[in-house]
Motif scaffolding. Structure first.
Motif, PDB file in Angstrom:
ATOM      1  N   MET A  74      10.529 -43.843 -14.022  1.00 54.82           N
ATOM      2  CA  MET A  74      11.084 -42.866 -13.092  1.00 54.82           C
ATOM      3  C   MET A  74      10.289 -41.569 -13.234  1.00 54.82           C
ATOM      4  SD  MET A  74      15.080 -42.053 -13.037  1.00 54.82           S
ATOM      5  CE  MET A  74      15.809 -40.549 -12.424  1.00 54.82           C
ATOM      6  N   PHE A  75       9.962 -40.956 -12.100  1.00 57.78           N
ATOM      7  CA  PHE A  75       9.131 -39.750 -12.119  1.00 57.78           C
ATOM      8  C   PHE A  75       9.855 -38.580 -11.468  1.00 57.78           C
ATOM      9  CE2 PHE A  75       6.367 -43.434 -11.996  1.00 57.78           C
ATOM     10  CZ  PHE A  75       5.471 -43.172 -13.034  1.00 57.78           C
ATOM     11  N   LEU A  76       9.477 -37.378 -11.906  1.00 54.66           N
ATOM     12  CA  LEU A  76       9.963 -36.181 -11.214  1.00 54.66           C
ATOM     13  C   LEU A  76       8.939 -35.072 -11.380  1.00 54.66           C
ATOM     14  CD1 LEU A  76      10.942 -33.929 -13.508  1.00 54.66           C
ATOM     15  CD2 LEU A  76      12.949 -35.381 -13.595  1.00 54.66           C
ATOM     16  N   GLU A  77       9.055 -34.070 -10.501  1.00 59.10           N
ATOM     17  CA  GLU A  77       8.225 -32.881 -10.723  1.00 59.10           C
ATOM     18  C   GLU A  77       9.144 -31.669 -10.752  1.00 59.10           C
ATOM     19  OE1 GLU A  77       6.660 -34.605  -7.703  1.00 59.10           O
ATOM     20  OE2 GLU A  77       7.855 -33.548  -6.207  1.00 59.10           O
ATOM     21  N   VAL A  78       8.752 -30.707 -11.563  1.00 59.85           N
ATOM     22  CA  VAL A  78       9.597 -29.536 -11.762  1.00 59.85           C
ATOM     23  C   VAL A  78       8.690 -28.312 -11.878  1.00 59.85           C
ATOM     24  CG1 VAL A  78       9.697 -30.086 -14.238  1.00 59.85           C
ATOM     25  CG2 VAL A  78      11.376 -28.502 -13.272  1.00 59.85           C
ATOM     26  N   ARG A  79       9.186 -27.181 -11.408  1.00 52.91           N
ATOM     27  CA  ARG A  79       8.367 -25.960 -11.452  1.00 52.91           C
ATOM     28  C   ARG A  79       8.030 -25.594 -12.904  1.00 52.91           C
ATOM     29  NH1 ARG A  79       9.397 -22.170  -6.726  1.00 52.91           N
ATOM     30  NH2 ARG A  79       8.825 -20.541  -8.228  1.00 52.91           N
ATOM     31  N   VAL A 130      14.580 -24.101 -17.995  1.00 55.52           N
ATOM     32  CA  VAL A 130      15.898 -24.716 -18.219  1.00 55.52           C
ATOM     33  C   VAL A 130      15.946 -26.168 -17.731  1.00 55.52           C
ATOM     34  CG1 VAL A 130      18.385 -24.513 -17.773  1.00 55.52           C
ATOM     35  CG2 VAL A 130      17.013 -22.454 -18.245  1.00 55.52           C
ATOM     36  N   PRO A 131      15.571 -26.424 -16.446  1.00 51.96           N
ATOM     37  CA  PRO A 131      15.573 -27.831 -16.038  1.00 51.96           C
ATOM     38  C   PRO A 131      14.604 -28.681 -16.856  1.00 51.96           C
ATOM     39  CG  PRO A 131      14.839 -26.406 -14.226  1.00 51.96           C
ATOM     40  CD  PRO A 131      15.304 -25.519 -15.323  1.00 51.96           C
ATOM     41  N   GLN A 132      13.468 -28.129 -17.218  1.00 48.96           N
ATOM     42  CA  GLN A 132      12.519 -28.924 -18.017  1.00 48.96           C
ATOM     43  C   GLN A 132      13.161 -29.374 -19.329  1.00 48.96           C
ATOM     44  OE1 GLN A 132       8.500 -27.433 -18.619  1.00 48.96           O
ATOM     45  NE2 GLN A 132       8.710 -26.279 -16.699  1.00 48.96           N
ATOM     46  N   ALA A 133      13.905 -28.458 -19.955  1.00 51.92           N
ATOM     47  CA  ALA A 133      14.554 -28.799 -21.233  1.00 51.92           C
ATOM     48  C   ALA A 133      15.594 -29.889 -21.010  1.00 51.92           C
ATOM     49  CB  ALA A 133      15.204 -27.558 -21.832  1.00 51.92           C
ATOM     50  N   LEU A 134      16.332 -29.791 -19.890  1.00 53.10           N
ATOM     51  CA  LEU A 134      17.335 -30.805 -19.584  1.00 53.10           C
ATOM     52  C   LEU A 134      16.676 -32.169 -19.441  1.00 53.10           C
ATOM     53  CD1 LEU A 134      20.088 -31.901 -18.564  1.00 53.10           C
ATOM     54  CD2 LEU A 134      19.455 -31.086 -16.284  1.00 53.10           C
ATOM     55  N   TYR A 135      15.600 -32.223 -18.665  1.00 46.18           N
ATOM     56  CA  TYR A 135      14.945 -33.527 -18.430  1.00 46.18           C
ATOM     57  C   TYR A 135      14.381 -34.090 -19.739  1.00 46.18           C
ATOM     58  CZ  TYR A 135      15.320 -31.720 -13.668  1.00 46.18           C
ATOM     59  OH  TYR A 135      15.794 -31.179 -12.515  1.00 46.18           O
ATOM     60  N   ARG A 136      13.840 -33.206 -20.577  1.00 46.69           N
ATOM     61  CA  ARG A 136      13.318 -33.680 -21.876  1.00 46.69           C
ATOM     62  C   ARG A 136      14.457 -34.291 -22.697  1.00 46.69           C
ATOM     63  NH1 ARG A 136       9.645 -29.370 -21.697  1.00 46.69           N
ATOM     64  NH2 ARG A 136       7.648 -30.356 -21.167  1.00 46.69           N
ATOM     65  N   SER A 137      15.600 -33.615 -22.653  1.00 51.82           N
ATOM     66  CA  SER A 137      16.719 -34.120 -23.461  1.00 51.82           C
ATOM     67  C   SER A 137      17.198 -35.473 -22.948  1.00 51.82           C
ATOM     68  CB  SER A 137      17.865 -33.117 -23.477  1.00 51.82           C
ATOM     69  OG  SER A 137      18.561 -33.158 -22.245  1.00 51.82           O
ATOM     70  N   LEU A 138      16.880 -35.789 -21.694  1.00 51.14           N
ATOM     71  CA  LEU A 138      17.267 -37.099 -21.150  1.00 51.14           C
ATOM     72  C   LEU A 138      16.178 -38.152 -21.390  1.00 51.14           C
ATOM     73  CD1 LEU A 138      18.846 -35.894 -17.786  1.00 51.14           C
ATOM     74  CD2 LEU A 138      20.054 -37.085 -19.621  1.00 51.14           C
ATOM     75  N   ALA A 195       3.205 -27.517 -10.932  1.00 53.63           N
ATOM     76  CA  ALA A 195       4.278 -28.508 -11.097  1.00 53.63           C
ATOM     77  C   ALA A 195       4.036 -29.305 -12.366  1.00 53.63           C
ATOM     78  CB  ALA A 195       4.322 -29.446  -9.903  1.00 53.63           C
ATOM     79  N   VAL A 196       5.107 -29.428 -13.178  1.00 52.65           N
ATOM     80  CA  VAL A 196       5.043 -30.295 -14.345  1.00 52.65           C
ATOM     81  C   VAL A 196       5.502 -31.677 -13.874  1.00 52.65           C
ATOM     82  CG1 VAL A 196       6.015 -30.760 -16.625  1.00 52.65           C
ATOM     83  CG2 VAL A 196       5.559 -28.396 -15.903  1.00 52.65           C
ATOM     84  N   ILE A 197       4.684 -32.706 -14.089  1.00 51.10           N
ATOM     85  CA  ILE A 197       5.068 -34.066 -13.686  1.00 51.10           C
ATOM     86  C   ILE A 197       5.629 -34.766 -14.926  1.00 51.10           C
ATOM     87  CG2 ILE A 197       4.293 -36.210 -12.577  1.00 51.10           C
ATOM     88  CD1 ILE A 197       3.760 -33.733 -10.866  1.00 51.10           C
ATOM     89  N   MET A 198       6.810 -35.320 -14.769  1.00 50.78           N
ATOM     90  CA  MET A 198       7.454 -35.958 -15.922  1.00 50.78           C
ATOM     91  C   MET A 198       7.777 -37.420 -15.621  1.00 50.78           C
ATOM     92  SD  MET A 198      10.037 -32.925 -17.131  1.00 50.78           S
ATOM     93  CE  MET A 198       9.873 -32.951 -18.895  1.00 50.78           C
ATOM     94  N   ARG A 199       7.831 -38.200 -16.685  1.00 50.80           N
ATOM     95  CA  ARG A 199       8.081 -39.633 -16.551  1.00 50.80           C
ATOM     96  C   ARG A 199       9.127 -40.072 -17.570  1.00 50.80           C
ATOM     97  NH1 ARG A 199       6.310 -43.841 -19.621  1.00 50.80           N
ATOM     98  NH2 ARG A 199       6.197 -45.864 -18.562  1.00 50.80           N
ATOM     99  N   LEU A 200       9.971 -41.005 -17.119  1.00 54.77           N
ATOM    100  CA  LEU A 200      10.963 -41.593 -18.032  1.00 54.77           C
ATOM    101  C   LEU A 200      10.775 -43.103 -18.021  1.00 54.77           C
ATOM    102  CD1 LEU A 200      13.627 -41.373 -19.740  1.00 54.77           C
ATOM    103  CD2 LEU A 200      14.865 -41.667 -17.591  1.00 54.77           C
ATOM    104  N   PHE A 231      12.725 -37.658 -20.577  1.00 50.30           N
ATOM    105  CA  PHE A 231      11.510 -37.502 -19.754  1.00 50.30           C
ATOM    106  C   PHE A 231      10.401 -36.865 -20.590  1.00 50.30           C
ATOM    107  CE2 PHE A 231      14.556 -37.981 -16.344  1.00 50.30           C
ATOM    108  CZ  PHE A 231      13.829 -38.574 -15.313  1.00 50.30           C
ATOM    109  N   GLU A 232       9.171 -37.270 -20.301  1.00 52.31           N
ATOM    110  CA  GLU A 232       8.016 -36.673 -20.976  1.00 52.31           C
ATOM    111  C   GLU A 232       7.008 -36.191 -19.947  1.00 52.31           C
ATOM    112  OE1 GLU A 232       8.092 -39.517 -24.938  1.00 52.31           O
ATOM    113  OE2 GLU A 232       6.753 -39.977 -23.252  1.00 52.31           O
ATOM    114  N   GLN A 233       6.359 -35.071 -20.294  1.00 48.90           N
ATOM    115  CA  GLN A 233       5.350 -34.552 -19.367  1.00 48.90           C
ATOM    116  C   GLN A 233       4.127 -35.471 -19.376  1.00 48.90           C
ATOM    117  OE1 GLN A 233       4.296 -30.434 -19.837  1.00 48.90           O
ATOM    118  NE2 GLN A 233       2.498 -30.620 -18.491  1.00 48.90           N
ATOM    119  N   ILE A 234       3.656 -35.854 -18.169  1.00 47.95           N
ATOM    120  CA  ILE A 234       2.447 -36.676 -18.131  1.00 47.95           C
ATOM    121  C   ILE A 234       1.317 -35.997 -17.370  1.00 47.95           C
ATOM    122  CG2 ILE A 234       3.558 -38.950 -18.376  1.00 47.95           C
ATOM    123  CD1 ILE A 234       3.268 -39.140 -15.257  1.00 47.95           C
TER     124      ILE A 234
END
Ligand code: KG4
Ligand code: ZN
Length: 509
Positions: free
Chosen positions: A106-111, A116-124, A143-148, A126-129
């Protein structure tokens, strides 16, 4: 206390969602038309909203390619509801649906300027790729692209699917269109639409009318059940459907709908027996069906006495009606007494003021000569004829008679035979339990007599809630869930509706 709820988004949420989008993202917010396209029914999208007292306060959406990957489309919580953990709950729901659809990642991008949202996604997890330079225009924010990786979640779900599967059940064997949803042994929704009124002027269920009514009711009833359960169709683990016994044309509508859903969603499908469903429904109130048990199933369509040694392995038919069903007898007698339809409730009402021993009507198949071949079978057509004859001769003779007495005496005859045979079955098979099912269970006298005679004989009497006794989809879902939990293979798509399906066939494969 008010509580935040998360449910699948509907098109009617569009305006509220758009307002939060505009307020949250300012110049980079999606235009209204785009939001509208996103929220429109689309098999590759799943949108959810968070609500408080019915007001939309947040939303999130995901695009999924089944079996491959998922992309978070958007997520936002309105300003005044931040800090309540809604972002996490919405994101968890997206992860859940992605895993249910077997997406591997699963992928997402975040500013990059939003810690704050980046920390939330990490806690779930997600890792920055990747980092995309100047992705958010016109400000040129990165944009930080993250993957889970979803494989752990998929494994967890596979476990949960075996221990507490979410099953949607479809029932259409007679005149009730039922869609129920359970999680394991827990009832989540029980939506029923009845075509009873359409049959009233005929004094009984007309198969063609019932089949047509199912066609019209199936989609709204399905939507209603999903709405009550707060689930999208993608969150269901398996589909169960009644494939018999019942009216052929009526059964075909449910079977067709269930197969279409199974194909469209890729979910496994279980074809189950309607009569055994009436027994299985008890898991929803007691967490299991205590066996062995005798079950007396009495409705407008069937009158059966079953010996259930094991709900999914060993169900035996002890006897059934050889002509009219018990409910049908109530309907026909009510008609000849001009009391209306359906007959059960109106006869119950009339009988309340009557004397049950005023007239001695015959008890079908209880004479010694019947007891060999038809020990546990029923017959009500002789009783119906006897009532007709009695009324006719009273009218011809010009004697005044009490409809209440006729109704009470008729009801007594039906109830007496039903309960006597059911109690005898318990005693003769050494089974200390009797379970009732079917619409006739609403009958006040049946409940009373069953209670008395069971108490006298040390038999435990089980009567599920009336909404679970009449035909419904929850009982089909409940039985389907038992099959899933027992590790049974799904039925495949080759099974057909079978109007005379025998009770020993709990699942058709
Ligand atoms: O199980 P159900 O809802 O489904 C069908 O068989 O369609 O049962 C409906 C039947 C009808 O025949 C109706 O007359 C009967 O149940 N019924 C009753 C009572 N309420 C409904 N029979 C006797 N006494 C009642 N109070
Ligand atoms: Zn039934």
């Amino acid at each position: 206390m008010t509580e935040y709820l998360i449910r699948p988004a509907a098109e009617s949420d569009l305006q509220a969602v758009f307002e939060i989008e505009a307020a949250s993202f300012g110049s980079t917010a999606w235009p209204f038309e785009m939001m509208q396209t996103e929220l429109a029914p689309n098999p590759s999208r799943n949108y959810f909203v968070a609500t408080l007292d019915g007001l939309v306060v947040g939303y999130a959406g995901i695009g999924v390619v089944d079996g491959h990957e998922a992309d978070v489309m958007t997520i936002a919580v309105s300003d005044s509801h931040r800090g309540a953990g809604l972002g996490r709950r919405l994101m968890n729901r997206l992860i859940d649906v992605a895993a249910k659809r077997q997406a591997r990642e699963m992928f997402l991008e975040v500013r990059a300027d939003s810690p704050v949202p980046q920390a939330l996604y990490r806690s779930l997890g997600f890792e920055q790729i990747d980092l995309r330079k100047g992705y958010y225009q016109p400000e040129g924010i990165d944009a930080v692209i993250m993957r889970l990786d979803l494989s752990a979640r998929i494994r967890e779900l596979a476990q949960a699917r075996l221990s507490e599967p979410v099953v949607l059940g479809i029932e259409s064997s007679c005149d009730e269109t039922g869609v129920g949803i359970v999680r394991g042994n827990t009832l989540l929704a029980n939506a029923v639409s009845s075509s009873m009124d359409a049959h009233a002027r005929f004094g009984g269920v007309v198969p063609e009318v019932a089949a047509r009514a199912h066609l019209e009711a199936i989609k709204p009833t399905l939507d209603q059940a999903l709405k009550t359960a707060g689930l999208s169709i993608n969150e269901i683990d398996a589909i169960a459907v009644t494939n018999g016994p019942g009216l052929a044309g009526a059964l075909m509508v449910g079977v067709g709908a269930a197969k279409a859903l199974a194909v469209a969603t890729g979910k496994p499908i279980y074809a189950v027996n309607h009569l055994v469903g009436h027994v299985g429904v008890d898991v929803l109130e007691r967490g299991g069906v205590q066996t062995p048990t005798v079950a007396l199933l009495v409705s407008g369509g069937h009158t059966s006495l079953l010996l259930v040694r094991d709900l999914i392995e060993d169900v035996e038919l002890l006897g059934e009606t050889i002509d009219d069903a018990a409910g049908e007898a109530f309907d026909k007698v009510a008609r000849l007494l001009a009391l209306g339809y359906p007959g059960g409730p109106v006869i119950d009402q009339a009988a309340a003021q009557g004397n049950a021993s005023a007239i001695r009507f015959p008890r079908g198949l209880t004479l010694p000569k019947d007891m060999e071949k038809h020990r546990y079978d029923f017959s009500f057509s002789g009783l119906k004829t006897a009532v007709a004859r009695w009324v006719e001769s009273a009218e011809q003779a010009g004697t005044e008679y009490s409809i209440a007495d006729v109704a009470a005496s008729f009801r007594e005859a039906v109830v007496d035979v039903l309960v006597s045979k059911a109690v005898a079955a318990c005693l003769e098979h050494n089974v200390p339990r009797l379970l009732l099912g079917g619409g006739v269970v609403a009958n006040a006298r049946l409940r009373e007599v069953a209670k008395e005679r069971c108490e006298e004989n040390g038999i435990e009497l089980r009567i599920p809630a009336l909404s679970l006794c009449t035909d419904n989809g929850a009982m089909i879902a409940a039985l389907g869930a038992q099959l899933v939990m027992a590790g049974r293979e799904p039925s495949g798509l080759a099974f057909a509706a079978d109007s005379t399906l025998g009770v020993t066939q709990v699942q058709t494969v």
